[in-house]
Design a protein around this motif. Structure first.
Motif, PDB file in Angstrom:
ATOM      1  N   VAL A 154     -24.567  11.926  -9.365  1.00 59.59           N
ATOM      2  CA  VAL A 154     -25.464  12.669  -8.487  1.00 59.59           C
ATOM      3  C   VAL A 154     -24.777  13.913  -7.942  1.00 59.59           C
ATOM      4  CG1 VAL A 154     -26.721  12.588  -6.299  1.00 59.59           C
ATOM      5  CG2 VAL A 154     -26.880  10.677  -7.897  1.00 59.59           C
ATOM      6  N   LYS A 155     -23.526  13.786  -7.544  1.00 58.19           N
ATOM      7  CA  LYS A 155     -22.800  14.961  -7.052  1.00 58.19           C
ATOM      8  C   LYS A 155     -22.728  16.047  -8.108  1.00 58.19           C
ATOM      9  CE  LYS A 155     -19.940  12.492  -3.676  1.00 58.19           C
ATOM     10  NZ  LYS A 155     -18.583  12.035  -3.313  1.00 58.19           N
ATOM     11  N   ASP A 156     -22.495  15.662  -9.361  1.00 60.55           N
ATOM     12  CA  ASP A 156     -22.470  16.645 -10.440  1.00 60.55           C
ATOM     13  C   ASP A 156     -23.825  17.341 -10.583  1.00 60.55           C
ATOM     14  OD1 ASP A 156     -19.840  16.074 -11.026  1.00 60.55           O
ATOM     15  OD2 ASP A 156     -20.292  14.756 -12.720  1.00 60.55           O
ATOM     16  N   ALA A 157     -24.904  16.589 -10.363  1.00 58.37           N
ATOM     17  CA  ALA A 157     -26.246  17.147 -10.527  1.00 58.37           C
ATOM     18  C   ALA A 157     -26.583  18.155  -9.434  1.00 58.37           C
ATOM     19  CB  ALA A 157     -27.288  16.026 -10.537  1.00 58.37           C
ATOM     20  N   ILE A 158     -26.046  17.951  -8.223  1.00 61.40           N
ATOM     21  CA  ILE A 158     -26.462  18.792  -7.092  1.00 61.40           C
ATOM     22  C   ILE A 158     -25.404  19.792  -6.650  1.00 61.40           C
ATOM     23  CG2 ILE A 158     -27.997  16.961  -6.268  1.00 61.40           C
ATOM     24  CD1 ILE A 158     -25.974  16.416  -4.010  1.00 61.40           C
ATOM     25  N   GLU A 159     -24.221  19.764  -7.242  1.00 54.49           N
ATOM     26  CA  GLU A 159     -23.154  20.645  -6.749  1.00 54.49           C
ATOM     27  C   GLU A 159     -23.490  22.117  -6.978  1.00 54.49           C
ATOM     28  OE1 GLU A 159     -19.446  19.986  -8.649  1.00 54.49           O
ATOM     29  OE2 GLU A 159     -20.214  20.321 -10.669  1.00 54.49           O
ATOM     30  N   ASP A 160     -22.918  22.959  -6.116  1.00 50.81           N
ATOM     31  CA  ASP A 160     -22.988  24.409  -6.272  1.00 50.81           C
ATOM     32  C   ASP A 160     -24.418  24.934  -6.170  1.00 50.81           C
ATOM     33  OD1 ASP A 160     -21.711  26.885  -6.609  1.00 50.81           O
ATOM     34  OD2 ASP A 160     -22.077  26.887  -8.772  1.00 50.81           O
ATOM     35  N   ALA A 161     -25.237  24.315  -5.315  1.00 51.46           N
ATOM     36  CA  ALA A 161     -26.607  24.794  -5.116  1.00 51.46           C
ATOM     37  C   ALA A 161     -26.649  25.844  -4.015  1.00 51.46           C
ATOM     38  CB  ALA A 161     -27.534  23.635  -4.767  1.00 51.46           C
ATOM     39  N   ASP A 162     -27.679  26.675  -4.069  1.00 54.29           N
ATOM     40  CA  ASP A 162     -27.863  27.707  -3.043  1.00 54.29           C
ATOM     41  C   ASP A 162     -28.460  27.128  -1.771  1.00 54.29           C
ATOM     42  OD1 ASP A 162     -27.459  30.453  -4.680  1.00 54.29           O
ATOM     43  OD2 ASP A 162     -28.474  28.986  -5.946  1.00 54.29           O
ATOM     44  N   ALA A 200     -23.677  11.723   4.631  1.00 56.28           N
ATOM     45  CA  ALA A 200     -24.329  12.950   4.175  1.00 56.28           C
ATOM     46  C   ALA A 200     -23.384  14.147   4.289  1.00 56.28           C
ATOM     47  CB  ALA A 200     -25.590  13.197   4.988  1.00 56.28           C
ATOM     48  N   ALA A 201     -22.699  14.247   5.433  1.00 50.27           N
ATOM     49  CA  ALA A 201     -21.782  15.371   5.627  1.00 50.27           C
ATOM     50  C   ALA A 201     -20.623  15.309   4.636  1.00 50.27           C
ATOM     51  CB  ALA A 201     -21.265  15.372   7.063  1.00 50.27           C
ATOM     52  N   GLU A 202     -20.117  14.111   4.375  1.00 50.92           N
ATOM     53  CA  GLU A 202     -19.029  13.964   3.394  1.00 50.92           C
ATOM     54  C   GLU A 202     -19.492  14.359   1.993  1.00 50.92           C
ATOM     55  OE1 GLU A 202     -17.979   9.920   3.974  1.00 50.92           O
ATOM     56  OE2 GLU A 202     -16.834  10.304   5.820  1.00 50.92           O
ATOM     57  N   THR A 203     -20.742  14.033   1.663  1.00 51.93           N
ATOM     58  CA  THR A 203     -21.286  14.450   0.369  1.00 51.93           C
ATOM     59  C   THR A 203     -21.356  15.969   0.280  1.00 51.93           C
ATOM     60  OG1 THR A 203     -22.594  12.431   0.141  1.00 51.93           O
ATOM     61  CG2 THR A 203     -23.316  14.343  -1.130  1.00 51.93           C
ATOM     62  N   LEU A 204     -21.830  16.595   1.347  1.00 51.82           N
ATOM     63  CA  LEU A 204     -21.911  18.057   1.343  1.00 51.82           C
ATOM     64  C   LEU A 204     -20.536  18.690   1.157  1.00 51.82           C
ATOM     65  CD1 LEU A 204     -24.538  18.694   4.162  1.00 51.82           C
ATOM     66  CD2 LEU A 204     -24.819  19.168   1.730  1.00 51.82           C
ATOM     67  N   LEU A 205     -19.515  18.087   1.770  1.00 50.81           N
ATOM     68  CA  LEU A 205     -18.154  18.612   1.598  1.00 50.81           C
ATOM     69  C   LEU A 205     -17.764  18.682   0.127  1.00 50.81           C
ATOM     70  CD1 LEU A 205     -16.063  16.912   4.434  1.00 50.81           C
ATOM     71  CD2 LEU A 205     -16.456  19.353   4.134  1.00 50.81           C
ATOM     72  N   ASP A 206     -18.286  17.748  -0.665  1.00 46.47           N
ATOM     73  CA  ASP A 206     -17.921  17.684  -2.081  1.00 46.47           C
ATOM     74  C   ASP A 206     -18.745  18.616  -2.960  1.00 46.47           C
ATOM     75  OD1 ASP A 206     -15.963  15.767  -1.637  1.00 46.47           O
ATOM     76  OD2 ASP A 206     -17.305  14.081  -2.024  1.00 46.47           O
ATOM     77  N   VAL A 207     -19.898  19.079  -2.478  1.00 51.52           N
ATOM     78  CA  VAL A 207     -20.802  19.784  -3.386  1.00 51.52           C
ATOM     79  C   VAL A 207     -21.117  21.229  -3.007  1.00 51.52           C
ATOM     80  CG1 VAL A 207     -21.884  17.628  -4.144  1.00 51.52           C
ATOM     81  CG2 VAL A 207     -22.922  18.912  -2.257  1.00 51.52           C
ATOM     82  N   VAL A 208     -20.954  21.606  -1.738  1.00 53.25           N
ATOM     83  CA  VAL A 208     -21.317  22.970  -1.350  1.00 53.25           C
ATOM     84  C   VAL A 208     -20.326  23.975  -1.921  1.00 53.25           C
ATOM     85  CG1 VAL A 208     -22.486  22.253   0.759  1.00 53.25           C
ATOM     86  CG2 VAL A 208     -20.053  22.848   0.842  1.00 53.25           C
ATOM     87  N   SER A 209     -20.760  25.228  -1.964  1.00 56.47           N
ATOM     88  CA  SER A 209     -19.910  26.300  -2.474  1.00 56.47           C
ATOM     89  C   SER A 209     -20.210  27.582  -1.708  1.00 56.47           C
ATOM     90  CB  SER A 209     -20.169  26.513  -3.971  1.00 56.47           C
ATOM     91  OG  SER A 209     -21.417  27.158  -4.161  1.00 56.47           O
ATOM     92  N   LEU A 210     -19.563  28.648  -2.091  1.00 56.53           N
ATOM     93  CA  LEU A 210     -19.816  29.938  -1.456  1.00 56.53           C
ATOM     94  C   LEU A 210     -21.244  30.429  -1.688  1.00 56.53           C
ATOM     95  CD1 LEU A 210     -16.444  31.780  -2.184  1.00 56.53           C
ATOM     96  CD2 LEU A 210     -17.308  31.058   0.048  1.00 56.53           C
ATOM     97  N   LYS A 211     -21.927  29.858  -2.678  1.00 59.44           N
ATOM     98  CA  LYS A 211     -23.323  30.206  -2.927  1.00 59.44           C
ATOM     99  C   LYS A 211     -24.263  29.617  -1.886  1.00 59.44           C
ATOM    100  CE  LYS A 211     -25.023  29.528  -6.951  1.00 59.44           C
ATOM    101  NZ  LYS A 211     -25.373  28.824  -8.211  1.00 59.44           N
TER     102      LYS A 211
END
Length: 265
Positions: A154-162, A200-211
């Protein structure tokens, strides 16, 4: 692509996703009238909705879909085979127009003009739960609620989203000390339950990006969480965790019966 979370929480969930060619609902967990009224608040006519994507069969996500499909024949509705079969067998949302039913299995990608949608399976105590990433004009909006844990797939599916719609369902201490039975508390905390603020916050730490520019905090429990706790947990963990976030990222609270602004992703 523009997004408004029309309603989010234990009483019903519906999100508007708009592109130049489409006006889409992700989930339909509130009444048809309420959906119409909330859409009007963000300047959208319900008659312009042409697609709906259903995550799972629970009433707070599916309860209004049958009415919408019967009342507005233009709406093509998408869910996986397990979800459709359960809804049809139980007659849970009434008789559904066959010509508006479309199968969208987990792990698939479909393109609808200027909108691309990818589905992925989640872990929840429903017939066959799944969520979606919506992409248009080079932007990605990832939706994830109603899951007991977040796998690497799931993390791979949602990572680096705007943009993200992320479940912040409960605060651990509020749930443990709250009025629910122990059996219900265990269900919520289980691998087929919901995500806590911390998870939820820990998941975001793994998937968010500068985008990433928008994070909607969704599906907050009425009894086991507060807006302040969810917001502070998201903000503090993303800041302290040194997340790869731009300075102008917006953490957006959602409400049970008041839409967010229609925001450009």
């Amino acid at each position: 692509m523009r997004v408004s979370v029309l309603a989010s929480g234990s009483t019903g969930n519906t999100t508007l996703i708009e592109t130049k060619q489409h006006k889409v609902l992700m989930d339909a967990g509130i009444s048809g009238k309420k959906t119409k009224d909330l859409l009007a608040k963000v300047g959208v006519d319900i008659k312009d909705i042409d697609m709906a994507f259903l995550s799972h069969d629970h009433t707070d996500h599916s309860g209004g879909l049958g009415v919408l499909m019967r009342r507005y024949p233009k709406i093509n509705a998408f869910a996986n085979s397990g979800t459709w079969q359960y809804l049809i067998d139980t007659n849970k949302i009434g008789k559904l127009p066959v010509e508006q039913i479309n199968a969208f299995e987990p792990g698939k990608t479909k393109t609808f003009g200027d909108l691309e949608v990818t589905s992925f399976a989640t872990s929840h105590d429903a017939a066959e739960p799944q969520y979606y990433v919506f992409s248009s004009a080079g932007k990605r909006f990832a939706c994830l609620t109603d899951t007991g844990y977040v796998s690497n797939i799931v993390k791979d599916a949602i990572e680096d989203a705007d943009g993200y719609l992320m479940e912040f369902n409960y605060d651990n201490m509020m749930l443990r000390n709250g009025p629910y039975s122990w059996a219900l508390k265990q269900r919520i905390m289980s691998d087929v339950g919901h995500l806590s603020n911390d998870q939820a916050a820990e998941t975001l730490l793994d998937v968010v990006s500068l985008k990433t520019k928008h994070i909607f905090l969704a599906h907050r429990s009425q009894h086991n969480n507060t807006q302040l706790l969810a917001h502070e947990t998201a903000y503090e963990m993303l800041e302290d965790g040194d997340a790869n976030l731009p300075a102008d990222v917006k953490i957006i609270d959602t409400q049970a019966s008041q839409p967010t602004n229609l925001l450009k992703i």
